[in-house]
Design a protein around this motif. Structure first.
Motif, PDB file in Angstrom:
ATOM      1  N   ALA A  58      19.305 -13.291  18.871  1.00 49.49           N
ATOM      2  CA  ALA A  58      20.535 -13.958  18.421  1.00 49.49           C
ATOM      3  C   ALA A  58      20.757 -13.640  16.936  1.00 49.49           C
ATOM      4  O   ALA A  58      20.108 -14.204  16.058  1.00 49.49           O
ATOM      5  CB  ALA A  58      20.444 -15.465  18.640  1.00 49.49           C
ATOM      6  N   LYS A  60      22.851 -14.295  14.661  1.00 49.44           N
ATOM      7  CA  LYS A  60      23.260 -15.253  13.632  1.00 49.44           C
ATOM      8  C   LYS A  60      22.082 -15.888  12.906  1.00 49.44           C
ATOM      9  O   LYS A  60      22.242 -16.391  11.794  1.00 49.44           O
ATOM     10  CB  LYS A  60      24.178 -16.333  14.217  1.00 49.44           C
ATOM     11  CG  LYS A  60      23.509 -17.361  15.108  1.00 49.44           C
ATOM     12  CD  LYS A  60      24.565 -18.387  15.535  1.00 49.44           C
ATOM     13  CE  LYS A  60      23.994 -19.564  16.285  1.00 49.44           C
ATOM     14  NZ  LYS A  60      23.576 -19.241  17.667  1.00 49.44           N
ATOM     15  N   ASP A  79      22.295 -10.820  20.937  1.00 47.03           N
ATOM     16  CA  ASP A  79      23.298 -11.832  21.263  1.00 47.03           C
ATOM     17  C   ASP A  79      24.160 -11.999  20.022  1.00 47.03           C
ATOM     18  O   ASP A  79      23.643 -12.354  18.953  1.00 47.03           O
ATOM     19  CB  ASP A  79      22.605 -13.151  21.632  1.00 47.03           C
ATOM     20  CG  ASP A  79      23.585 -14.303  21.774  1.00 47.03           C
ATOM     21  OD1 ASP A  79      24.599 -14.126  22.463  1.00 47.03           O
ATOM     22  OD2 ASP A  79      23.342 -15.371  21.198  1.00 47.03           O
ATOM     23  N   HIS A 199      22.911 -22.100  27.374  1.00 46.83           N
ATOM     24  CA  HIS A 199      22.167 -22.215  26.106  1.00 46.83           C
ATOM     25  C   HIS A 199      22.296 -23.669  25.689  1.00 46.83           C
ATOM     26  O   HIS A 199      23.395 -24.124  25.401  1.00 46.83           O
ATOM     27  CB  HIS A 199      22.758 -21.275  25.044  1.00 46.83           C
ATOM     28  CG  HIS A 199      22.175 -21.500  23.675  1.00 46.83           C
ATOM     29  ND1 HIS A 199      20.892 -21.106  23.354  1.00 46.83           N
ATOM     30  CD2 HIS A 199      22.692 -22.076  22.562  1.00 46.83           C
ATOM     31  CE1 HIS A 199      20.651 -21.437  22.093  1.00 46.83           C
ATOM     32  NE2 HIS A 199      21.720 -22.028  21.589  1.00 46.83           N
ATOM     33  N   SER A 202      18.977 -25.880  20.035  1.00 47.61           N
ATOM     34  CA  SER A 202      18.102 -25.121  19.148  1.00 47.61           C
ATOM     35  C   SER A 202      16.938 -25.989  18.692  1.00 47.61           C
ATOM     36  O   SER A 202      16.997 -27.219  18.780  1.00 47.61           O
ATOM     37  CB  SER A 202      18.923 -24.661  17.941  1.00 47.61           C
ATOM     38  OG  SER A 202      18.328 -23.556  17.318  1.00 47.61           O
ATOM     39  N   GLY A 239      16.808 -20.934  21.802  1.00 42.48           N
ATOM     40  CA  GLY A 239      16.536 -22.332  21.469  1.00 42.48           C
ATOM     41  C   GLY A 239      15.097 -22.687  21.208  1.00 42.48           C
ATOM     42  O   GLY A 239      14.814 -23.803  20.753  1.00 42.48           O
ATOM     43  N   GLU A 273      17.959 -15.301  24.796  1.00 44.36           N
ATOM     44  CA  GLU A 273      18.688 -15.109  23.535  1.00 44.36           C
ATOM     45  C   GLU A 273      18.001 -15.836  22.381  1.00 44.36           C
ATOM     46  O   GLU A 273      18.615 -16.655  21.700  1.00 44.36           O
ATOM     47  CB  GLU A 273      20.122 -15.666  23.670  1.00 44.36           C
ATOM     48  CG  GLU A 273      20.953 -15.092  24.790  1.00 44.36           C
ATOM     49  CD  GLU A 273      22.249 -15.882  25.036  1.00 44.36           C
ATOM     50  OE1 GLU A 273      22.383 -17.014  24.503  1.00 44.36           O
ATOM     51  OE2 GLU A 273      23.114 -15.369  25.760  1.00 44.36           O
ATOM     52  N   GLY A 275      16.697 -16.737  18.748  1.00 42.48           N
ATOM     53  CA  GLY A 275      17.036 -16.403  17.366  1.00 42.48           C
ATOM     54  C   GLY A 275      15.936 -16.907  16.447  1.00 42.48           C
ATOM     55  O   GLY A 275      15.063 -16.165  16.003  1.00 42.48           O
ATOM     56  N   ARG A 276      15.954 -18.217  16.204  1.00 47.02           N
ATOM     57  CA  ARG A 276      15.017 -18.846  15.278  1.00 47.02           C
ATOM     58  C   ARG A 276      13.558 -18.439  15.532  1.00 47.02           C
ATOM     59  O   ARG A 276      12.821 -18.135  14.585  1.00 47.02           O
ATOM     60  CB  ARG A 276      15.148 -20.373  15.421  1.00 47.02           C
ATOM     61  CG  ARG A 276      14.324 -21.183  14.428  1.00 47.02           C
ATOM     62  CD  ARG A 276      14.334 -22.680  14.809  1.00 47.02           C
ATOM     63  NE  ARG A 276      15.668 -23.165  15.102  1.00 47.02           N
ATOM     64  CZ  ARG A 276      16.497 -23.681  14.210  1.00 47.02           C
ATOM     65  NH1 ARG A 276      16.109 -23.823  12.959  1.00 47.02           N
ATOM     66  NH2 ARG A 276      17.708 -24.081  14.562  1.00 47.02           N
ATOM     67  N   TYR A 370      18.397 -18.858   9.819  1.00 41.95           N
ATOM     68  CA  TYR A 370      19.481 -19.724   9.332  1.00 41.95           C
ATOM     69  C   TYR A 370      19.306 -20.037   7.847  1.00 41.95           C
ATOM     70  O   TYR A 370      19.655 -21.126   7.379  1.00 41.95           O
ATOM     71  CB  TYR A 370      19.588 -21.003  10.190  1.00 41.95           C
ATOM     72  CG  TYR A 370      19.750 -20.677  11.660  1.00 41.95           C
ATOM     73  CD1 TYR A 370      20.944 -20.134  12.130  1.00 41.95           C
ATOM     74  CD2 TYR A 370      18.705 -20.847  12.563  1.00 41.95           C
ATOM     75  CE1 TYR A 370      21.092 -19.781  13.467  1.00 41.95           C
ATOM     76  CE2 TYR A 370      18.849 -20.505  13.906  1.00 41.95           C
ATOM     77  CZ  TYR A 370      20.044 -19.978  14.345  1.00 41.95           C
ATOM     78  OH  TYR A 370      20.182 -19.633  15.668  1.00 41.95           O
TER      79      TYR A 370
END
Ligand SMILES: *Cc1c(COP(=O)(O)O)cnc(C)c1O
Length: 414
Positions: A58, A60, A79, A199, A202, A239, A273, A275-276, A370
Motif C-alpha cells: 500500500a 500511501k 495498492d 479492507h 489499520s 491492516g 495490501e 502498508g504499515r 505514515y
C-alpha cells in the motif's frame, strides 16, 4: 528491532551510527533500513509459500521511489489510491500489471491513466464509480478489470480514524448490496469482473476480525459463483499492525493463518495490501534537541522535528517511542517532547523520562509508515531529508527541501 541496534551505547541503523548520519546530512532526517524492509516483505512471502498469492504494498504508507523500488525488486505488486501514486510506481520500476487501485473518489483522469497503463484491477467502491468506469473504459475501447470493495461490517477494534470496515465508514459497498451490484456489473459491456476486495482498518493486532471478514468474503464469492460470476482473485486488504510500544504483534504467519486455512483448496489467487507492516518498523525520525525549557508544571524539550514532519501523534494521539541516540550518564527528568510549530497539538511524545541536554540527538522510532507521506510544509518548514541505509552505506533517497522551493510555485500580484 534487530536492524536498529545499540553498539557501545550508540544507536546504529544496520552498520551505520546515527551520529554519523546526523553529522553528514543534518536533522531532522527520516532514516530507513533496507534490510528491515526486505525482512518485512519476506515475512509475507514466507507465510504465503506454496500459495498463488500477490502482496500489493500500500503505497500511501511510504511512497518514496527508492522504497517502492526495493519492493518492486522483491516481486511486490502495489495498492494505489491516486493517479499520483500510479505515476510513482511506474517511475520506481513497478509493474502496472501488479497494481490494484483503491479509493472512494477516483477521477475520470485517474481511471484513464490506470486503464492506459494496464493495471491488474480497480477496487470499485460504489455503484456510481462502476458506471463511470464503464463509460471511461468504453471511450478508450478497453475493458476495465474490477473487484468490488465490500464493507463486511466488522469492527477491527482499532482507532476510530483508522477503522474502515464498519457500516458507518465511507469506504466500500454495503455487504447486502454487493451481490446485486455484481450482477449489474456483469451486464456492463466495458467491465470485466476479476475479484472481490475488502479492507477493514489499520494497526490491527488481533487476527480474528480479519478472519471474520474473510469468512464473509468467501461466502459472498460462493453466492456469486451460484450466479455464474467466477472470480479470479480474492483481496483481503491490509491492516496488520506493528509494535509502537509493548503491543504483542502477531507474525505474518500467525496473522494470515486463519485466512490461509479458510482459503485452502480454493482456486482464486490471494491478494493482500499491507502498508504499515512493511515499512513502519523499518524507519525512524532522527532529530536534535534545540531548547530545554524546564517549568513548574511541565518540562518542555523542543526538538527540530515537529507535527509537520510526523503528524501521527497530533492526528491520532499515536505513541512513538523516543530514545537518545547516545546514552548519557545524567539525571533523568520527565519531558514533553514538542516541536517548534505554533500549535499546542505540536507534540511528538508526552511525559518521557529521558536524560538529555541541548544538542542531543533523539530517535523517534517506528516512523517508517505514515510519517513522511503525511508530512507538510506548515509554518514554511522544509520537509526532512530521507536516507536509506544499506549495510554501512547511506543513500540520500530524498533531499532536504530548500526554503526557496517551498514558494517557487507562488507569485505576487503583477
Ligand atoms: C491504507 C490502505 C491499506 C494499507 O493499510 P495498512 O494498515 O497500512 O496495512 C490497504 N488497503 C487499502 C484500501 C487502504 O486504504
Amino acid at each position: 528491532m534487530t536492524f536498529f541496534t545499540r553498539r557501545d551505547g550508540a544507536l546504529h541503523v544496520e552498520d551505520l551510527p546515527l551520529t554519523e548520519i546526523a553529522a553528514r546530512f543534518g536533522t531532522p532526517a527520516y532514516v530507513y533500513s533496507r534490510a528491515a524492509l526486505t525482512a518485512a516483505f519476506n515475512a509475507y512471502k514466507d507465510a504465503l509459500t506454496g500459495r498463488d498469492a500477490l502482496v500489493c504494498y500500500a503505497v500511501k504508507a511510504n511512497s518514496n521511489l527508492a522504497i517502492l523500488n526495493v519492493f518492486a525488486r522483491l516481486g511486490a505488486g502495489f495498492d494505489i489510491v491516486s493517479g499520483g501514486e500510479l505515476a510513482r510506481v511506474i517511475a520506481a520500476g513497478g509493474a502496472p500489471a501488479k497494481v490494484v487501485f483503491s479509493g472512494v473518489g477516483k477521477s475520470a483522469d485517474e481511471m484513464r491513466a490506470a486503464l492506459t497503463a494496464g493495471i491488474l484491477c480497480f477496487n470499485v467502491e460504489s455503484a456510481a464509480e462502476l458506471d463511470q468506469l464503464n463509460t471511461v473504459a468504453g471511450e478508450l475501447g478497453k475493458k476495465a478489470p474490477i473487484s468490488l470493495r465490500v464493507n463486511p461490517n466488522v469492527d477491527p477494534k482499532t482507532h476510530p480514524y483508522i477503522s474502515t470496515g464498519l457500516k458507518s465508514n465511507k469506504f466500500g459497498v454495503a455487504f447486502e448490496d454487493a451481490r446485486s451490484l455484481y450482477r449489474r456489473a456483469a451486464t456492463l459491456p466495458n467491465i470485466e469482473i476479476h475479484g472481490l476486495d475488502c479492507h477493514i482498518g489499520s494497526q490491527l493486532l488481533d487476527p480474528a476480525p480479519a478472519a471474520e471478514a474473510a469468512e464473509k468474503v468467501l461466502g459472498l464469492a460462493d453466492e456469486l459463483a451460484a450466479d455464474g460470476i467466477i472470480l479470479s482473485h480474492l483481496d483481503f486488504g491490509g491492516g496488520m499492525g506493528i509494535r509502537y510500544s509493548d503491543e504483542h504483534v502477531p507474525s505474518a504467519t500467525e496473522y494470515l493463518a486463519a485466512i490461509l486455512k479458510l482459503t485452502a483448496g480454493r482456486k482464486e489467487k490471494l491478494l493482500f495490501e499491507p502498508g504499515r507492516s512493511l515499512v513502519g518498523n523499518a524507519g525512524l525520525l532522527l532529530t536534535k534537541v534545540e531548547v530545554l525549557k524546564p517549568g513548574s508544571e511541565k518540562n518542555f524539550a523542543i526538538i527540530d522535528a515537529a507535527m509537520n514532519d510526523l503528524m501521527r501523534p497530533a492526528l491520532y494521539d499515536a505513541f512513538h517511542d523516543i530514545v537518545p541516540v547516545t546514552e548519557r550518564d545524567a539525571t533523568v527528568h520527565c519531558w514533553e517532547i514538542v516541536g517548534p510549530v505554533c500549535e499546542s497539538g505540536d507534540f511528538l511524545g508526552h511525559a518521557r523520562n529521558l536524560a538529555i541536554d541541548t544538542g542531543d540527538l533523539l530517535a523517534i522510532l517506528s516512523a517508517g509508515a505514515y510519517g513522511m507521506t503525511m508530512s507538510s510544509n506548515y509554518n514554511t518548514r522544509p520537509r526532512a531529508v530521507e536516507i536509506l541505509v544499506d549495510g554501512d552505506t547511506a543513500h540520500v533517497i530524498r533531499q532536504r527541501e530548500s526554503i526557496s522551493a517551498l514558494f517557487a510555485l507562488e507569485s505576487t500580484l503583477p
